[in-house]
Design a protein around this motif. Structure first.
Motif, PDB file in Angstrom:
ATOM      1  N   GLY A   3       0.825  -1.215   0.000  1.00  0.00           N
ATOM      2  CA  GLY A   3       0.000   0.000   0.000  1.00  0.00           C
ATOM      3  C   GLY A   3       0.859   1.265   0.000  1.00  0.00           C
ATOM      4  N   HIS A   4       0.216   2.388   0.266  1.00  0.00           N
ATOM      5  CA  HIS A   4       0.891   3.681   0.134  1.00  0.00           C
ATOM      6  C   HIS A   4       1.068   4.404   1.472  1.00  0.00           C
ATOM      7  CE1 HIS A   4      -0.913   3.818  -4.214  1.00  0.00           C
ATOM      8  NE2 HIS A   4      -0.003   2.877  -4.059  1.00  0.00           N
ATOM      9  N   LYS A   5       2.034   5.286   1.509  1.00  0.00           N
ATOM     10  CA  LYS A   5       2.263   6.246   2.603  1.00  0.00           C
ATOM     11  C   LYS A   5       2.755   5.611   3.895  1.00  0.00           C
ATOM     12  CE  LYS A   5      -1.385   9.176   0.730  1.00  0.00           C
ATOM     13  NZ  LYS A   5      -2.700   9.754   0.972  1.00  0.00           N
ATOM     14  N   GLY A   6       3.268   4.401   3.822  1.00  0.00           N
ATOM     15  CA  GLY A   6       3.893   3.802   5.010  1.00  0.00           C
ATOM     16  C   GLY A   6       2.924   3.543   6.150  1.00  0.00           C
ATOM     17  N   LYS A   7       1.694   3.173   5.821  1.00  0.00           N
ATOM     18  CA  LYS A   7       0.715   2.944   6.886  1.00  0.00           C
ATOM     19  C   LYS A   7       0.772   1.517   7.432  1.00  0.00           C
ATOM     20  CE  LYS A   7      -2.733   4.690   4.366  1.00  0.00           C
ATOM     21  NZ  LYS A   7      -4.020   5.289   3.971  1.00  0.00           N
ATOM     22  N   TYR A   8       1.387   0.608   6.684  1.00  0.00           N
ATOM     23  CA  TYR A   8       1.424  -0.798   7.080  1.00  0.00           C
ATOM     24  C   TYR A   8       2.845  -1.354   7.041  1.00  0.00           C
ATOM     25  CZ  TYR A   8      -3.608  -0.716   6.362  1.00  0.00           C
ATOM     26  OH  TYR A   8      -4.938  -0.421   6.436  1.00  0.00           O
ATOM     27  N   VAL A   9       3.033  -2.428   7.781  1.00  0.00           N
ATOM     28  CA  VAL A   9       4.306  -3.139   7.760  1.00  0.00           C
ATOM     29  C   VAL A   9       4.017  -4.617   7.526  1.00  0.00           C
ATOM     30  CG1 VAL A   9       6.376  -3.747   9.073  1.00  0.00           C
ATOM     31  CG2 VAL A   9       5.315  -1.512   9.403  1.00  0.00           C
ATOM     32  N   GLY A  10       4.573  -5.180   6.460  1.00  0.00           N
ATOM     33  CA  GLY A  10       4.442  -6.617   6.204  1.00  0.00           C
ATOM     34  C   GLY A  10       5.409  -7.359   7.104  1.00  0.00           C
ATOM     35  N   THR A  11       4.929  -8.442   7.717  1.00  0.00           N
ATOM     36  CA  THR A  11       5.718  -9.174   8.702  1.00  0.00           C
ATOM     37  C   THR A  11       5.677 -10.644   8.315  1.00  0.00           C
ATOM     38  OG1 THR A  11       4.806  -7.579  10.283  1.00  0.00           O
ATOM     39  CG2 THR A  11       5.989  -9.476  11.199  1.00  0.00           C
TER      40      THR A  11
ATOM     41  N   HIS B 231       1.848 -11.684   8.538  1.00  0.00           N
ATOM     42  CA  HIS B 231       0.979 -10.817   9.347  1.00  0.00           C
ATOM     43  C   HIS B 231       1.093  -9.394   8.798  1.00  0.00           C
ATOM     44  CE1 HIS B 231      -0.840  -8.796  12.776  1.00  0.00           C
ATOM     45  NE2 HIS B 231       0.255  -8.079  12.919  1.00  0.00           N
ATOM     46  N   LEU B 232      -0.050  -8.802   8.478  1.00  0.00           N
ATOM     47  CA  LEU B 232      -0.056  -7.411   8.008  1.00  0.00           C
ATOM     48  C   LEU B 232      -0.350  -6.512   9.207  1.00  0.00           C
ATOM     49  CD1 LEU B 232      -0.027  -5.403   5.588  1.00  0.00           C
ATOM     50  CD2 LEU B 232      -2.501  -5.709   5.471  1.00  0.00           C
ATOM     51  N   GLN B 233       0.611  -5.659   9.550  1.00  0.00           N
ATOM     52  CA  GLN B 233       0.427  -4.813  10.734  1.00  0.00           C
ATOM     53  C   GLN B 233       0.131  -3.375  10.324  1.00  0.00           C
ATOM     54  OE1 GLN B 233       0.441  -5.696  14.141  1.00  0.00           O
ATOM     55  NE2 GLN B 233      -0.460  -3.638  14.128  1.00  0.00           N
ATOM     56  N   ASP B 234      -0.992  -2.822  10.806  1.00  0.00           N
ATOM     57  CA  ASP B 234      -1.247  -1.399  10.560  1.00  0.00           C
ATOM     58  C   ASP B 234      -0.571  -0.587  11.662  1.00  0.00           C
ATOM     59  OD1 ASP B 234      -3.394  -2.390  12.434  1.00  0.00           O
ATOM     60  OD2 ASP B 234      -3.724  -0.223  12.537  1.00  0.00           O
ATOM     61  N   LEU B 235      -0.119   0.629  11.315  1.00  0.00           N
ATOM     62  CA  LEU B 235       0.563   1.459  12.309  1.00  0.00           C
ATOM     63  C   LEU B 235      -0.411   2.467  12.900  1.00  0.00           C
ATOM     64  CD1 LEU B 235       4.044   1.941  10.605  1.00  0.00           C
ATOM     65  CD2 LEU B 235       3.412   0.354  12.436  1.00  0.00           C
ATOM     66  N   GLY B 236      -1.384   1.967  13.616  1.00  0.00           N
ATOM     67  CA  GLY B 236      -2.378   2.807  14.285  1.00  0.00           C
ATOM     68  C   GLY B 236      -1.839   3.333  15.608  1.00  0.00           C
ATOM     69  N   GLU B 237      -2.764   3.881  16.385  1.00  0.00           N
ATOM     70  CA  GLU B 237      -2.326   4.576  17.603  1.00  0.00           C
ATOM     71  C   GLU B 237      -1.777   3.644  18.684  1.00  0.00           C
ATOM     72  OE1 GLU B 237      -5.517   7.210  18.693  1.00  0.00           O
ATOM     73  OE2 GLU B 237      -4.955   8.630  17.112  1.00  0.00           O
ATOM     74  N   GLN B 238      -2.000   2.326  18.505  1.00  0.00           N
ATOM     75  CA  GLN B 238      -1.423   1.391  19.481  1.00  0.00           C
ATOM     76  C   GLN B 238       0.106   1.416  19.441  1.00  0.00           C
ATOM     77  OE1 GLN B 238      -2.763   0.642  16.545  1.00  0.00           O
ATOM     78  NE2 GLN B 238      -2.402  -1.444  15.874  1.00  0.00           N
ATOM     79  N   TRP B 239       0.675   2.014  18.383  1.00  0.00           N
ATOM     80  CA  TRP B 239       2.135   2.071  18.264  1.00  0.00           C
ATOM     81  C   TRP B 239       2.713   3.425  18.628  1.00  0.00           C
ATOM     82  CZ3 TRP B 239       4.048  -2.387  18.681  1.00  0.00           C
ATOM     83  CH2 TRP B 239       3.324  -3.490  18.217  1.00  0.00           C
ATOM     84  N   LEU B 240       1.870   4.288  19.207  1.00  0.00           N
ATOM     85  CA  LEU B 240       2.386   5.556  19.732  1.00  0.00           C
ATOM     86  C   LEU B 240       3.413   5.251  20.815  1.00  0.00           C
ATOM     87  CD1 LEU B 240      -0.882   7.650  20.018  1.00  0.00           C
ATOM     88  CD2 LEU B 240       1.165   8.282  18.730  1.00  0.00           C
TER      89      LEU B 240
END
Ligand code: HEC
Ligand code: HEC
Ligand code: HEC
Ligand code: HEC
Length: 541
Positions: A307-315, A330-339
């Motif tokens: 995807g675009h803009k670095g919102k996800y990290v493939g693991t 595992h597809l990890q989204d970089l939501g607020e849990q990673w603050l």
């Protein structure tokens, strides 16, 4: 503390200058030797739990971290919550896995910088943001990155000069860059090997620029050879080095229906020995699992998109079993849990980089460097030179409008930036100032709080345009029309009304765009206009 921070910032910048000179004479060793070593940051822990999906996995023997197409988003994308992505959160995710004892090999496909500035700003910050991104990837222990259309937009020569010329980590790979040895010596490579400490698995990585991307790049210096030949040659070299896994960063997309005509699929079919391909995403959001290409001999090539803009990290977890390697995605989204958790910002390596970035913009006066263009009003009224005057000047005649504006978010939009932290100094960043002030980027518009204090915040003239001519002759209807192109006619048809509202909606979205105001979707104008509506009361007309 202050002194060491200062030298840390100044010396690398000097290093770049010195090096650019030296490398022109051939050879970068001297330059590297001259660079003052930056003191190691004290060990920093993030202290977040593993995400539930990964907590259920047995610890992998190796984990590939796959990222791509960051498009210049150092910070989480956008202004309104929930924000997603950003390098600080990516760092926190990787650090969390490492703190759990996982061995990581992170790689990035490229398209790291932005190809243009936001809202018609010239791309003054593109290269600098690329440098800070690469520094952040280094802090995250990236093994390799490649080059895409976005790098080419800033010119491969500039991109490599901005970073790879001075720092060999992360390694830049582009196996089919034909003139890499003559034009970019010691900056671009065909393959690299990664075996993180504690892992029994040795990863071989290569990258190619596919024919369609190579053609679209139109780079003045970089020349690309056939990608097939380059893959074959790289794989040979990786076989010699006895790697356990072969990873290909493929600059090319799977378009529409995933057919053999798609370059990455064709590459997978031609080279069954490739275990993982990371390729370009045409969609904003990535698929939840890899596309598996199964070969006749039972082997599988996994094609991953991010995807675009670095919102996800493939693991991609890998386990070494007697029967062979096993994989799990595992597809990890970089939501607020990673603050970053409360109190964890001091010594946070990426946050420190972002602060340094903000200070560099301030020190080099990027606000002052932004070119100013003529406002379209000037072309509409020949020989006119309308200038910005500030919202204060409107108060005495448009009292009601002023009151509404004063009570709205617009009247403190600059202050919001000045008050921001993580990083600070947002009011010195043109890419933020552009939507949070009056007339930035136009002649006589906002420059900085010292030179143009009356143009701080989103003001009347952010929407109505430079108003000096209106003040000279408040009854001149030419200016009324230019300043209020959204005015409803006395009697208008349904279609006219619809078109008018559509135009107004589009106008608001020049700032309330999809990135910066995710709350605008579903009737944004209908929801938000009433909060700032300012009709002149009938008895005042
Ligand atoms: C000296 C009084 C005066 C000042 C100061 C003044 N205006 Fe006006 N403005 C008027 C008058 C009179 C009109 C025409 C009647 C009306 O529409 O209210 C007008 C009309 C307008 C209109 C509506 C045009 C239309 O036809 O719908 C806009 C927009 C406007 N002014 C914006 C501004 C802005 C922005 C400022 C400050 C930079 C400003 N005015 C300062 C007197 C003033
Ligand atoms: C020049 C850029 C710009 C334009 C044009 C603009 N806005 Fe805004 N708007 C902002 C910014 C920046 C904020 C956030 C201010 C803050 O909180 O610091 C904001 C905040 C708001 C808010 C308050 C927050 C909220 O969502 O409730 C409303 C309402 C709003 N805008 C409505 C509009 C409408 C309606 C239009 C079009 C007529 C418009 N804006 C055009 C920049 C703009
Ligand atoms: C394209 C225009 C645009 C750009 C560029 C922009 N903003 Fe905004 N910003 C807005 C709008 C519109 C809002 C109001 C959003 C809303 O109402 O939800 C806003 C709101 C904000 C807010 C308040 C959010 C809240 O929840 O109250 C902050 C903080 C902010 N912006 C920071 C920044 C920073 C930092 C940058 C630069 C990295 C930036 N903005 C760049 C348009 C922009
Ligand atoms: C976020 C954008 C925005 C800001 C900020 C803004 N206006 Fe407006 N203004 C509009 C729009 C849009 C209209 C036309 C609305 C319509 O006719 O439906 C308008 C209409 C007007 C009108 C005509 C009202 C009427 O009765 O026809 C005046 C006068 C005016 N604005 C003055 C001001 C003044 C003075 C300020 C600052 C104190 C200001 N505006 C700030 C967007 C803005």
């Amino acid at each position: 503390m202050a002194t060491s921070g200062l030298s840390g910032r100044l010396i690398p910048a000097l290093g770049v200058l010195v090096l650019a000179g030296i490398s022109a004479l051939g050879g970068t060793c001297l330059g590297r030797w001259m660079k003052t070593p930056v003191p190691e940051a004290p060990p920093h822990t993030v202290g977040l739990p593993l995400p539930p999906a990964l907590a259920r996995w047995p610890k992998p023997d190796l984990t590939l971290i796959l990222t791509a197409q960051q498009y210049g988003y150092l910070l989480p994308c956008g202004c309104s919550r929930p924000q997603v992505g950003g390098l600080e959160r990516r760092y926190n995710y990787l650090a969390t896995l490492r703190e759990a004892g996982w061995a990581l090999t992170p790689v990035d496909l490229g398209d790291i910088p932005q190809k243009q500035g936001p809202v018609n700003l010239s791309n003054l910050q593109g290269l600098i943001k690329y440098r800070y991104s690469m520094q952040a990837l280094k802090k995250m222990g990236y093994a390799a990155v490649s080059l895409g259309l976005y790098e080419a937009k800033l010119k491969i020569f500039n991109i490599l000069g901005e970073y790879a010329l001075n720092d060999p980590e992360p390694k830049v790979l582009a196996a089919n860059l034909a003139n890499k040895d003559s034009e970019f010596p010691e900056q671009v490579f065909e393959t690299t090997i990664s075996q993180p400490p504690g892992s029994p698995i040795k990863v071989g990585i290569t990258a190619v620029i596919g024919p369609s991307v190579a053609k679209a790049m139109k780079d003045p210096v970089a020349k690309f050879g056939p990608s097939r030949d380059a893959i074959a040659k790289s794989l040979e070299s990786l076989v010699d080095q006895k790697v356990d896994i072969r990873v290909l960063l493929y600059q090319g997309a799977i378009s529409g229906a995933a057919t053999d005509a798609s370059e990455p699929i064709a590459a997978a079919k031609a080279f069954p020995e490739i275990d993982v391909i990371l390729c370009v995403s045409e969609e904003d959001e990535p698929p939840g699992s890899p596309l598996d290409i199964k070969h006749a001999d039972g082997r599988i090539t996994r094609i991953v998109r991010m995807g675009h803009k670095g919102k996800y990290v493939g693991t991609l977890g890998v386990w070494k079993k007697p029967e062979g390697l096993q994989y799990k995605y595992h597809l990890q989204d970089l939501g607020e849990q990673w603050l970053t958790p409360e109190g964890g910002l001091a010594g946070h390596p990426v946050n420190e980089l972002m602060e340094r970035y903000a200070k560099e913009l301030d020190r080099a006066d990027f606000l002052g460097k932004t070119p100013q263009s003529t406002h379209p009003f000037s072309a509409s009224v020949p020989d006119s030179k309308p200038t910005y005057v500030g919202s204060d000047k409107c108060k005495k005649c448009h009292e009601e409008a002023y009151k509404v504006w004063e009570g709205s978010g617009h009247s403190h939009a600059w202050q919001t930036l000045a008050d921001a932290s993580k990083p600070s100094l947002r009011h010195k960043d043109p890419e933020c100032i552009i939507c949070h002030t009056v007339g930035f980027g136009y002649q006589t518009g906002f420059v900085d709080a010292g030179k143009t204090p009356k143009l701080k915040n989103v003001g009347c003239e952010s929407c109505h345009g430079p108003s000096s001519e209106h003040l000279k002759s408040t009854s001149d209807e030419t200016w009324h029309k230019l300043m209020n192109p959204w005015k409803a006619k006395d009697k208008q048809s349904e279609t006219e009304s619809k078109v008018r509202l559509q135009r107004l909606d589009q106008f608001c979205q020049t700032c309330h765009d999809m990135d910066n105001d995710v709350t605008w979707v579903n009737q944004g104008l209908a929801k938000k206009w009433p909060k700032i509506a300012h009709p002149t009361p009938k008895d005042k007309q």
